[in-house]
Enzyme design. Sequence first.
Site, PDB file in Angstrom:
ATOM      1  N   HIS A   1      41.338  39.737  38.692  1.00  0.00           N
ATOM      2  CA  HIS A   1      42.730  39.552  38.256  1.00  0.00           C
ATOM      3  C   HIS A   1      42.828  38.635  37.033  1.00  0.00           C
ATOM      4  CE1 HIS A   1      43.882  41.281  42.134  1.00  0.00           C
ATOM      5  NE2 HIS A   1      43.022  40.442  42.702  1.00  0.00           N
TER       6      HIS A   1
HETATM    7  C1  BDR Z   1      45.728  35.886  41.957  1.00  0.00           C
HETATM    8  O1  BDR Z   1      45.782  35.015  43.093  1.00  0.00           O
HETATM    9  C2  BDR Z   1      44.605  34.227  43.144  1.00  0.00           C
HETATM   10  O2  BDR Z   1      44.046  34.279  44.395  1.00  0.00           O
HETATM   11  C3  BDR Z   1      43.642  34.837  42.165  1.00  0.00           C
HETATM   12  O3  BDR Z   1      42.796  33.850  41.608  1.00  0.00           O
HETATM   13  C4  BDR Z   1      44.546  35.444  41.140  1.00  0.00           C
HETATM   14  O4  BDR Z   1      44.969  34.471  40.218  1.00  0.00           O
HETATM   15  C5  BDR Z   1      45.657  37.317  42.436  1.00  0.00           C
HETATM   16  O5  BDR Z   1      46.768  37.635  43.182  1.00  0.00           O
END
Ligand code: BDR
Length: 362
Positions: free
Chosen positions: A281
Amino acid sequence: MRTLSFGFSRRTFLSRAAVLSAAATSPALLLGQTSSGSKRVILDLDIGIDDAFALLFAHYSPAIDLVGITTLFGNTTRDKSARNACYIKERFGIEAEVYRGAAAALHHRLGEPPVFVHGEDGLGDTETINPTIRAADLSAPDFIARTIMENPREITVITVGPLTNLMLARMLEPGIVGRVREVIVMGGAVGFAGELGNATTVGEANAWNDAHAMDSLFRFPWPVTMVGLDVTYAPDASMSPAYVEGLKGRSGDAGVFLERINRQYRRFYRSSRGVDVTFQHDSIAVAYAIAPELFEIKRGKIKVLTDGVARGQTIFCPQGHHNSEDPEWADLPIHSVCSAIDGPGFLKLYQEALFRAAGPVV
Ligand code: BDR
Ligand code: CA
């Protein structure tokens, strides 16, 4: 115009000193780029396995000049998040300082960190996280506010954790809204690809962790681009075990580190989604800063629900929608939301950056 403020990396200092005299004739500099054309970035993270991938991507990308690393709670605690950033800074020789930020959301009660995703230490429990360096004395919101104010229209902020640090910075210094170059936010999901949430059914984790902060973000007229689950769960942008092995083979110690921390992330995605790939992500938000042409964008207004079962849900009202003048929406500014990504293009970009890290394995 004030010259260099505190906390800048030597690389930034040198490039800025060298370019001040040329600024009047260089449109690129006026748009917040260094003499080499790279963007000057504050990266705000809740480190986190995919955050670590993103930090090394930014560090090794020639298109990014990292001027500060700000951290906060989220994937792990506030203190572990700062410690993880210090660890990565030290191990990989990142010049930018680390600034420790928020321990909890603006209004929600603090929950337990998701150790089932990122491990007890936040980095997959494979390394001994014991850096000899510490975060700077200045807080993350202070650093963000002061750096943007002292460098008008030069700083890109990429947030890949809850929006708490950035919105605390805005409270400290409301003028940052008009002075930041752009804000790129990994968070939210509006359903372009059928994804609505990962922390809950309709709450993406960063939005859910501080829904008030994210809702507030979209109420101000700064140039925000939301990089949500709509693009970060794209199957062709995910990293297969073979891809990560490739990084390990050709990116020196950085590749070795990423392959090791990725093991826990892989276990999580195998058990939660039944796939043997990892979704990066946060690196996808960094990719937007480097190569926006890899993305399709929709323009519109965004709200984030702050309470109840839909806490953290992001609702998108496309520009020109017949309801956009409804009193609930009328005063909101227009922002950008990523609606599609060139997945192979992202993977190529990531690999090119990391291959630059090749060096001796420790
Ligand atoms: C986001 O939430 C966090 O757990 C990850 O690092 C990312 O930024 C994904 O939903
Ligand atoms: Ca994150």
